[in-house]
Enzyme design. Structure first.
Site, PDB file in Angstrom:
ATOM      1  N   CYS A   1       0.873  -1.170   0.000  1.00 28.67           N
ATOM      2  CA  CYS A   1       0.000   0.000   0.000  1.00 28.67           C
ATOM      3  C   CYS A   1       0.912   1.222   0.000  1.00 28.67           C
ATOM      4  O   CYS A   1       2.065   1.132  -0.437  1.00 28.67           O
ATOM      5  CB  CYS A   1      -0.959  -0.016   1.197  1.00 28.67           C
ATOM      6  SG  CYS A   1      -0.154   0.021   2.810  1.00 28.67           S
ATOM      7  N   TRP A   2       0.446   2.360   0.456  1.00 26.89           N
ATOM      8  CA  TRP A   2       1.262   3.574   0.394  1.00 26.89           C
ATOM      9  C   TRP A   2       2.429   3.545   1.373  1.00 26.89           C
ATOM     10  O   TRP A   2       3.582   3.759   1.003  1.00 26.89           O
ATOM     11  CB  TRP A   2       0.378   4.801   0.642  1.00 26.89           C
ATOM     12  CG  TRP A   2       1.140   6.093   0.798  1.00 26.89           C
ATOM     13  CD1 TRP A   2       1.114   6.923   1.861  1.00 26.89           C
ATOM     14  CD2 TRP A   2       2.054   6.689  -0.132  1.00 26.89           C
ATOM     15  NE1 TRP A   2       1.948   8.003   1.665  1.00 26.89           N
ATOM     16  CE2 TRP A   2       2.537   7.880   0.437  1.00 26.89           C
ATOM     17  CE3 TRP A   2       2.509   6.329  -1.406  1.00 26.89           C
ATOM     18  CZ2 TRP A   2       3.442   8.724  -0.187  1.00 26.89           C
ATOM     19  CZ3 TRP A   2       3.420   7.172  -2.046  1.00 26.89           C
ATOM     20  CH2 TRP A   2       3.878   8.344  -1.444  1.00 26.89           C
TER      21      TRP A   2
END
Length: 361
Positions: free
Chosen positions: A94-95
């Protein structure tokens, strides 16, 4: 098996598995690790909603709302992931490498699939590119030259012969000049463009020469990363030149088939800099005199390139081809320059006209 890996190890190992990007569709479109499949935990609207709750109300409330959103989707995530995995390990990011990837990895492991999380997430991946460039003794040679020399075709011929080539124009979906978007697919974002470059570098051997075409830092609307552009400026420059008539023929063949209004639109982007050449180019296009219009463009870009070389005060080695033969040019460039040793004065034979053009700068 480790459940979390740092960027370099994650990227190496993920080549044997399946990459899963659990960020929102909008984040994925802006840029993602090449080859990653999109399996978003939240839609763009859902991500915005959870983020707003986190900021305005608190973390616990945001987590609870996230669980309400994700709960009904869990079985679908498992089914999709199982199809994508086909028995391979899933590499999830994810980020920041936080709750989204951690939650998805937990779900996949619970469903019996091996899953590894990228430590630090996509942000760590992005940062790792500068480290990759700085950590290796890259050997780079820049092939520059005037417009119409066919440098891109020469580099492609070199790649076909097993040479390491970084084709920035192909990665950018743009040929560099104001005419460079004609016939090309939509350009990626700069973020995605840099990811594509990063992906290529991961496959290169730093002990061998990397060939790259000389470019401005901006190609269309994307930008070459600063670290790479500095490497290109510091690398040896081979100034490739071709007979002027051959260059003109190449430009006409490459761009002459596009509609006159598209060509006129491209000329319009440099109208002020062309001065009297702009109305002359439009007149030629309307009359179907494509070669004359191409001459206007070629004269303009020759002056630009000559000024650029002069401003940089950069040393270079000239390489002249008497005829337009990309395959033969590739062979000669490999033979004379691939080992990084500059040729003797007799090995590079610039043409008289090209030599005058360069020296005027």
């Amino acid at each position: 098996m480790k459940q979390t890996l740092a960027a370099d190890e994650f990227l190496d190992e993920s080549r044997h598995g399946v990459l899963i990007d659990v960020r929102s569709p909008g984040e994925y479109r802006a840029g993602h690790i090449p080859g990653a499949e999109s399996l978003p935990l939240f839609s763009d609207a859902e991500r915005a909603e959870v983020g707003t709750i986190y900021t305005r109300v608190g973390r616990n409330e945001a987590v609870e709302r996230g669980l309400e959103i994700v709960g009904p989707k869990m079985a679908g995530f498992v089914r999709t992931a199982r199809t994508l995995a086909a028995g391979k390990t899933l590499y999830v990011y994810c980020w920041r490498g936080g709750m989204r990837s951690g939650s998805m990895a937990w779900l996949l492991r619970t469903a019996g699939m091996p899953a590894v999380v990228l430590e630090g997430g996509y942000r760590a991946y992005r940062r790792s590119f500068a480290g990759l460039l700085a950590s290796k003794p890259w050997r780079m040679i820049v092939v520059g030259g005037f417009t119409g020399c066919g440098k891109s075709d020469v580099l492609r011929a070199m790649a076909e012969r097993g040479e390491q080539v970084l084709d920035l124009e192909a990665l950018a979906n743009h040929k560099g000049s104001v005419f460079g978007a004609l016939g090309q697919q939509e350009q990626p974002t700069t973020e995605e463009f840099i990811n594509r470059i990063h992906h290529v570098f991961r496959s290169l051997d730093p002990s061998r020469t990397v060939w790259v075409e000389g470019e401005s830092q901006t190609i269309g609307h994307v930008t070459v990363p600063v670290e790479l552009f500095r490497m290109m400026q510091a690398a040896p420059l081979v100034l490739f030149s071709l007979d002027r008539a051959a260059r003109l023929r190449r430009l006409v063949a490459e761009y002459g088939g596009f509609p006159a209004d598209e060509l006129a639109g491209a000329f319009g982007k440099i109208a002020k800099r062309l001065g009297d050449g702009y109305p002359r180019a439009l007149q030629c296009l309307r009359a179907g005199r494509i070669e004359e219009a191409a001459t206007v463009a070629m004269n303009y870009y020759d002056k630009c390139y000559t000024r650029s070389i002069g401003r940089e005060n950069r040393s270079f080695t000239e390489f002249f081809m008497p005829e337009d033969d990309p395959a033969r040019a590739a062979e000669l460039l490999i033979e004379r320059f691939a080992d990084g040793v500059r040729p003797s004065p007799d090995a590079a034979r610039p043409g008289k006209d090209e030599r005058k053009t360069i020296n005027r700068g």
